[in-house]
Design a protein around this motif. Structure first.
Motif, PDB file in Angstrom:
ATOM      1  N   TYR A   1       0.794  -1.239   0.000  1.00 56.35           N
ATOM      2  CA  TYR A   1       0.000   0.000   0.000  1.00 56.35           C
ATOM      3  C   TYR A   1       0.821   1.281   0.000  1.00 56.35           C
ATOM      4  O   TYR A   1       0.262   2.365  -0.149  1.00 56.35           O
ATOM      5  CB  TYR A   1      -0.913   0.018   1.241  1.00 56.35           C
ATOM      6  N   VAL A   2       2.121   1.147   0.230  1.00 58.45           N
ATOM      7  CA  VAL A   2       2.930   2.360   0.427  1.00 58.45           C
ATOM      8  C   VAL A   2       3.952   2.531  -0.693  1.00 58.45           C
ATOM      9  O   VAL A   2       4.027   1.698  -1.604  1.00 58.45           O
ATOM     10  CB  VAL A   2       3.621   2.332   1.819  1.00 58.45           C
ATOM     11  N   SER A   3       4.732   3.611  -0.616  1.00 63.21           N
ATOM     12  CA  SER A   3       5.656   3.928  -1.706  1.00 63.21           C
ATOM     13  C   SER A   3       6.644   2.780  -1.941  1.00 63.21           C
ATOM     14  O   SER A   3       7.037   2.077  -1.012  1.00 63.21           O
ATOM     15  CB  SER A   3       6.425   5.214  -1.375  1.00 63.21           C
ATOM     16  N   LYS A   4       7.030   2.647  -3.209  1.00 68.43           N
ATOM     17  CA  LYS A   4       7.955   1.563  -3.580  1.00 68.43           C
ATOM     18  C   LYS A   4       9.102   2.157  -4.391  1.00 68.43           C
ATOM     19  O   LYS A   4       8.935   3.196  -5.016  1.00 68.43           O
ATOM     20  CB  LYS A   4       7.238   0.547  -4.480  1.00 68.43           C
ATOM     21  N   SER A   5      10.210   1.478  -4.388  1.00 70.03           N
ATOM     22  CA  SER A   5      11.377   1.843  -5.213  1.00 70.03           C
ATOM     23  C   SER A   5      11.707   3.326  -5.199  1.00 70.03           C
ATOM     24  O   SER A   5      11.561   3.955  -6.233  1.00 70.03           O
ATOM     25  CB  SER A   5      11.163   1.412  -6.666  1.00 70.03           C
ATOM     26  N   PRO A   6      12.095   3.903  -4.113  1.00 73.70           N
ATOM     27  CA  PRO A   6      12.300   3.224  -2.842  1.00 73.70           C
ATOM     28  C   PRO A   6      11.051   3.279  -1.977  1.00 73.70           C
ATOM     29  O   PRO A   6      10.166   4.110  -2.194  1.00 73.70           O
ATOM     30  CB  PRO A   6      13.380   4.087  -2.190  1.00 73.70           C
ATOM     31  N   ARG A   7      11.023   2.414  -0.990  1.00 70.31           N
ATOM     32  CA  ARG A   7      10.017   2.516   0.060  1.00 70.31           C
ATOM     33  C   ARG A   7      10.517   3.625   0.997  1.00 70.31           C
ATOM     34  O   ARG A   7      11.486   3.442   1.733  1.00 70.31           O
ATOM     35  CB  ARG A   7       9.890   1.200   0.805  1.00 70.31           C
ATOM     36  N   ALA A   8       9.858   4.778   0.922  1.00 70.02           N
ATOM     37  CA  ALA A   8      10.414   5.973   1.569  1.00 70.02           C
ATOM     38  C   ALA A   8      10.205   5.979   3.082  1.00 70.02           C
ATOM     39  O   ALA A   8       9.225   5.442   3.588  1.00 70.02           O
ATOM     40  CB  ALA A   8       9.765   7.212   0.952  1.00 70.02           C
ATOM     41  N   SER A   9      11.141   6.611   3.780  1.00 70.14           N
ATOM     42  CA  SER A   9      11.063   6.777   5.239  1.00 70.14           C
ATOM     43  C   SER A   9      11.539   8.173   5.603  1.00 70.14           C
ATOM     44  O   SER A   9      12.250   8.811   4.821  1.00 70.14           O
ATOM     45  CB  SER A   9      11.977   5.783   5.951  1.00 70.14           C
ATOM     46  N   TYR A  10      11.209   8.595   6.794  1.00 70.21           N
ATOM     47  CA  TYR A  10      11.564   9.946   7.248  1.00 70.21           C
ATOM     48  C   TYR A  10      12.689   9.852   8.280  1.00 70.21           C
ATOM     49  O   TYR A  10      12.539   9.208   9.320  1.00 70.21           O
ATOM     50  CB  TYR A  10      10.304  10.590   7.844  1.00 70.21           C
TER      51      TYR A  10
END
Ligand code: FDA
Length: 511
Positions: free
Chosen positions: A440-449
């Motif tokens: 369900y979340v961002s891919k390539s990249p799977r973003a983080s803060y």
């Protein structure tokens, strides 16, 4: 890297050369033999997960009273092979500012907390050890129509917060705290004090979102204050599943980033006791700051998010500084002085993770989250809308890359009381939720803060770390900006003096 007592003695001797006659070195050094060592170490630790007897402790704490003490701490630790950790507000989610697996000292900027606000030219200088609460208080002391767009928790330190991005309820209008930094003073690896001009635009770029800890010790920031109207409006609307919370969250995803930039509505999801004994249920709260009065807000809500059914009586008008207390969960009865209180607010251990959403999550997907939520004792999820100013700033303007195309950020946390065997159970749970969210979340990249630091994403070796190895976590936090951060690091700290489990590696230290 194993340091001995004689290294510490040599370090202390060296440091004394940097202290003024009026401030003997004994006034800024705390060793395990000093009676206040433990209370100083613990004073700003926010995550009790790292307050256990087995948590590695520093050989020394240096608590500078003057910039020259920071210069001394850097020069002397480099000379005597001591590893340093820099702490401002101590809110690091993984304790990296006060903990290390190799022998280390802490440079604690607690005492460097002066703030000077200039409402003539709409700027302020803030020392790194100041907290957000102190900053907001000092701004409000001078003006009720100036503010600053940073985080909601008053005890967060500006040293770490601004250098990792920093966002709060005004990010849709004004972007991140780091977007509003216009100058900085920093002690570099050679112990020199640099400003924006002398550090150059590459390093100035890197410390506004790339994390200060990889590049030097930030002494102070110069920030641009922003305009806030004399009256703002806040609301908090709670919905249960019976009140269509799932449908509302689903709908919120389609409007949250497209609303007027003066309007910020976040969503907080938690678990509450239900009506039946032993029953637990999902509770969803829509919380909002609107930079205007209620007369302007209601038509906007009616036009864009009528499903929430917001009514006049749900809304409270106040001034901006009162909204700061409101979002910090502080009672309106409290005086503003509470913002100056640096006492630790949390008595819990926690583990957190972050994700970004680019396509709305389906109702079925949301229901799956609720299911995973009900397996945990005290979970919380906060959905923070982007759009507005965040979409106007290019991905490479600062190291923080999550801009246009990101609808919202998810932060999820789990809290528990004691550091026991049970910690593992909670950490396993949050990892399960991370895994559930994958489609369900961002891919390539799977973003983080970066400011919601998560060592599960990957960590550096104790020795040298390769570019490829650090990319595993680096691309998630910084995407394409990771390369430039490595270039800057290689330029300003090739020997990798400033390092931690998730610091930017220099290219020369390829292992
Ligand atoms: P701390 O002192 O632990 O430092 C964090 C990192 O920065 C460490 O790596 C440290 O070495 C480095 N560092 C600190 N000072 C430095 C300096 N002067 N020079 C160089 N490096 C330095 N975030 C957000 O965006 N919005 C929010 O609303 C909140 N709210 C919030 C609430 C609570 C209760 C917590 C615990 C955390 C948040 N955060 C947040 C996350 C917060 O922004 C993040 O933890 C910051 O890094 C904290 O900065 P401190 O200076 O307090 O931490």
């Amino acid at each position: 890297w194993v340091t001995s007592n004689s290294d510490s003695d040599n370090f202390l001797q060296c440091l004394s050369l940097f202290s003024q006659p009026s401030i003997p070195v004994s006034k800024i050094i705390y060793t395990p033999n000093t009676s206040s060592y433990s209370s100083i170490l613990q004073s700003s630790i926010q995550n009790l997960r790292f307050l256990s007897p087995t948590t590695p402790k520093p050989q020394l704490i240096v608590k500078p009273l003057h910039e020259s003490h920071i210069q001394g701490a850097v020069i002397c630790s480099k000379k005597h092979g001591m590893h340093i950790r820099v702490r401002s507000g101590g809110h690091d989610y993984e304790g990296l500012s006060y903990m290390s697996d190799i022998p280390f000292i802490i440079v604690d900027l607690f005492n460097l907390q002066s703030i000077s606000v200039n409402t003539e030219d709409n700027t302020a200088w803030v020392q790194a050890g100041a907290t957000l609460g102190e900053l907001y208080y000092r701004i409000a002391e001078k003006s009720r129509t100036h503010g600053f767009p940073a985080g909601s928790c008053p005890t967060v330190g500006v040293g770490g917060h601004f250098s990792g991005g920093g966002f709060g309820t005004m990010l849709r209008k004004y972007g991140l705290a780091a977007d509003n930094v216009i100058d900085a003073h920093l002690v570099d690896v050679n112990g020199k004090i640099l400003n924006r001009e002398s550090m150059g635009e590459d390093l100035f770029w890197a410390i506004r979102g790339g994390g200060g800890a990889s590049f030097g010790v930030i002494i102070s920031w110069k920030i641009k204050l922003v305009a806030v109207p004399p009256t703002v409006t806040v609301f908090r609307v709670e919905k249960s599943l019976e009140q269509d919370a799932t449908k509302l969250v689903h709908r919120w995803q389609y409007v949250a980033d497209k609303l007027h930039e003066d309007l910020y509505i976040n969503v907080v999801i938690g678990v509450e006791n239900g009506k039946q004994k032993g029953e637990r249920t999902i509770q969803v709260t829509f919380g909002s700051l609107f930079l205007g009065d209620v007369k302007e807000l209601l038509p906007l809500m009616e036009k864009d998010f009528s499903e929430l059914g917001l009514e006049r009586q749900d809304c409270i008008e106040m001034n901006w500084i009162e909204s700061v207390l409101y979002f910090a969960g502080i009672s309106e009865e409290e005086s503003l002085n509470v913002l100056l209180d640096r006492v630790r607010q949390s008595n819990d251990s926690f583990k957190a993770k972050s994700d970004y959403v680019k396509e709305p999550i389906s109702e079925i997907g949301l229901e799956g989250i609720w299911k995973v939520f009900l397996e945990e004792e005290t979970p919380i999820m906060i959905l923070s809308p982007y759009g507005g100013k965040m979409s106007e700033i290019s991905d490479s303007e600062t190291p923080f890359p999550h801009r246009k195309g990101y609808i919202y950020e998810i932060q999820y946390l789990t809290y528990w009381e004691e550091v026991t065997e049970a910690s593992k159970k909670h950490i396993d749970w949050i990892r399960r939720l991370y895994s559930y969210l994958t489609p369900y979340v961002s891919k390539s990249p799977r973003a983080s803060y970066l400011n919601y630091r998560d060592l599960d994403l990957g960590r550096n070796n104790i020795g040298n770390t390769s570019y490829t190895q650090a990319s595993v976590w680096g691309i998630k936090y910084f995407n394409n900006n990771f390369k430039r951060l490595v270039r800057v690091k290689t330029m300003v700290d090739p020997s990798n003096f400033f390092r931690n489990e998730q610091s930017i590696p220099p290219l020369l230290s390829w292992g």
